[in-house]
Design an enzyme around this catalytic site. Structure first.
Site, PDB file in Angstrom:
ATOM      1  N   ARG A 182      29.155  43.641  51.339  1.00  0.00           N
ATOM      2  CA  ARG A 182      29.579  42.096  51.457  1.00  0.00           C
ATOM      3  C   ARG A 182      29.968  42.420  52.933  1.00  0.00           C
ATOM      4  NH1 ARG A 182      33.870  37.542  48.642  1.00  0.00           N
ATOM      5  NH2 ARG A 182      34.787  39.564  48.261  1.00  0.00           N
ATOM      6  N   ASP A 468      44.058  38.549  46.749  1.00  0.00           N
ATOM      7  CA  ASP A 468      42.890  38.297  48.383  1.00  0.00           C
ATOM      8  C   ASP A 468      43.043  36.988  49.228  1.00  0.00           C
ATOM      9  OD1 ASP A 468      40.712  36.803  47.168  1.00  0.00           O
ATOM     10  OD2 ASP A 468      39.322  38.430  46.843  1.00  0.00           O
TER      11      ASP A 468
END
Length: 567
Positions: A182, A468
């Site tokens: 990603r 996160d």
């Protein structure tokens, strides 16, 4: 890139790096390292520069369109399905079929590109490992460069790690997860790589370096249809998917490989994008392998999209789960859309982590995971995400028991009932209380996450959950929303409104609690006070910043000890 020079503090242009063999117009502002130079080769940098020069204006236009959309929402408009693409949504067309290597994706694990994490995730028993340069990574120079070294070694099967503290060497098993990468979103710059005097788009650095060094190894070791594979974050419109499709096509032409060799899954993690799912798949139809419910960023995006709508206030973040009507509708529509187009519909993240010192609490957490994954597989999802290897057996057991024996549910679990999902279903305001504990938890988690991010950690275990950037963003924007509209708290805070004065007291008290929890020594050595200033400033700003990490990025670029002396 047009506009990026205004987002980061870039010193006057000068050739700073001795040692890197840079092509004309490329300047590396990060420190020199011989290992890094094996990634930052002249040809690799030329490839990144060619992508930047070819697509910079397109990215700039897409970012301008985001700003225009935000202005419309702030004036009262609502996201909606585009009437101009109605024929496309109702037409019968399919994406390219998933390659055999990706038929089964029932459990995927995510994590940063740290060396030990890469090995453990690939060995975890998951079908896919998504190596993350985005929400789970603090993008300082060391993390980025070592991440590319780690992934290069992983693709070649040579990666190892010696844990000196445990006197243990980690290596890859014979069977490993399929590797997805990603890159960062379109909005994030890379201030250490300047092209023609401007910071580069971080996603083009991440994609370009990884593809350049690894496409041939994928084909040599595994053959056609085995990668490289990507996850694409933070899109808001199909025009952004079109840019990615063109980037992929340009990269394939450079490498001399077949169109469609690169495959990608798009995270639907912004509210505007849920109204563009057919269009996004259509733009990427030769390169797509599906969509994913990026549900934490999706909640963040709901608040950000409706920042000027006082009738759309969120309850405590712990109450905004998949049971909320707008979240369930989003999941159902994603499944139906993907299966109608012949690609995977991936479920959301299980953020729980094992509670090793409390077996009963651990079992209770696992039961929550099982219930969530049972809902996903019965709804028709083809796979799902886990934040920790310890969750994989429980998740796999649920999916194995309800997948009907096939590798996916693309053709066996079409959700025709989701055809009734309307715009108002996707926009319904979530229900629940707003409490003092919710305000405190947002503040405590947000400060601790930013403190970790500033010191190089983008994935942080807090209160038995893996946090996160996405979950930190929920904490930030919810605090901002409650402060802007001075919401009245429920429960123990009955009659209390969230004012700047109240928030100031909460910040002081939560900082004291953080110091008690982490200990005075760790607190004094960490960057908690700096993080507190950043987080509190973001929560109290008159105008909501689009991304917390854009503000924090200036601190790791200009002030971080790994970068500051080299800029």
């Amino acid at each position: 890139m047009v506009g990026f020079e205004n987002l980061v503090e870039v010193p006057p242009m000068r050739k700073t790096t001795v040692g890197y063999d840079c092509p004309e117009g490329v300047d590396i502002r990060g420190r020199y390292d011989a290992e890094f130079a094996s990634i930052l080769t002249r040809d690799a940098l030329q490839f990144v520069a060619s992508l930047q020069r070819q697509f910079a204006s397109h990215i700039s236009y897409a970012m301008d369109c985001r700003k225009e959309a935000k202005l419309r929402y702030n004036r009262g408009a609502l996201p909606a399905f585009d009437p101009a693409t109605n024929p496309l949504r109702h037409a019968d067309w399919l994406c390219a079929p998933p390659p055999p290597a990706l038929a089964d994706r029932r459990v995927e694990i995510t994590g940063p590109v740290e060396r030990k994490m890469v090995i453990n995730a690939l060995n975890s028993g998951a079908k896919v490992f998504m190596a993350d340069f985005e929400d789970a990574l603090a993008p300082n120079w060391e993390n980025l460069m070592r991440g590319h070294i780690n992934l290069r070694d992983a693709v070649r099967g040579t990666i190892s790690y010696h844990d000196k503290a445990r006197n243990r060497v980690y290596k890859l098993n014979e069977q490993t997860a399929k590797l997805f990468v990603r890159p960062r979103g379109w909005h994030l710059p890379e201030a250490h790589v300047l092209i023609d005097g401007r910071p580069t788009a971080g996603c083009l650095v991440d994609f370009g370096l990884y593809f350049f060094h690894n496409w041939s190894a994928f084909r040599r070791n595994q053959g056609q249809g085995f990668g490289p594979f990507f996850y694409l974050p933070k899109m808001e419109h199909s025009r952004e998917a079109r840019i990615w499709n063109n980037v992929f096509t340009a990269a394939e032409k450079m490498a001399g490989i077949e169109n469609g060799s690169i495959r990608a899954t798009v995270l639907i993690e912004t509210l505007p994008a849920v109204f563009q799912m057919d269009e996004i798949l259509y733009e990427l139809r030769e390169h797509s392998v599906g969509l994913n419910c990026g549900r934490w960023d999706y909640i963040f995006s709901y608040v950000k999209t409706f920042q000027a709508h006082p009738d759309r206030l969120l309850p405590d973040r712990v109450l905004v789960g998949m049971g909320q009507h707008f979240m369930r509708s989003y999941s159902d529509l994603l499944i139906r859309t993907c299966h109608r187009r012949g690609v995977h519909a991936m479920g959301g993240m299980a953020a729980q982590i094992p509670i090793r010192d409390d077996p009963s609490a651990n079992e209770a957490a696992l039961e929550l995971v099982r219930k969530d994954k049972l809902r996903e597989v019965l709804a028709g999802h083809d796979g799902t995400w886990a934040a920790h290897p310890g969750l994989i057996p429980a998740i796999a057991e649920v999916f194995d028991a309800h997948m009907g024996g096939g590798p996916n549910q693309i053709y066996s679990a079409k959700r025709e009932d989701a055809a009734g999902v309307q715009a108002e279903d996707l926009l319904q305001t979530p229900r629940g209380v707003r409490s003092m504990e919710g305000l405190r938890l947002n503040t405590r988690v947000g400060i601790q996450y930013v403190a970790a991010w500033l010191t190089g950690s983008g994935s942080v275990p807090l209160y038995n959950l893996m946090e996160d950037a996405a979950t930190a963003e929920i904490s930030r924007v919810q605090n901002w929303q409650w402060l802007k509209y001075e919401v009245e708290l429920d429960g123990d805070g009955l009659g209390v409104r969230v004012t700047a004065e109240l928030f100031g007291r909460v910040v002081e008290e939560e900082m004291e609690r953080i110091e008690r929890e982490v200990g005075k020594e760790r607190f004094s050595k960490g960057m908690y006070r700096e993080a507190c200033k950043i987080f509190a400033r973001q929560c109290t700003a008159p105008t909501l910043d689009d991304f917390l990490t854009l503000d924090a990025y200036n601190h790791i670029v200009v002030h971080h000890p790994l970068a500051s002396s080299r800029l």
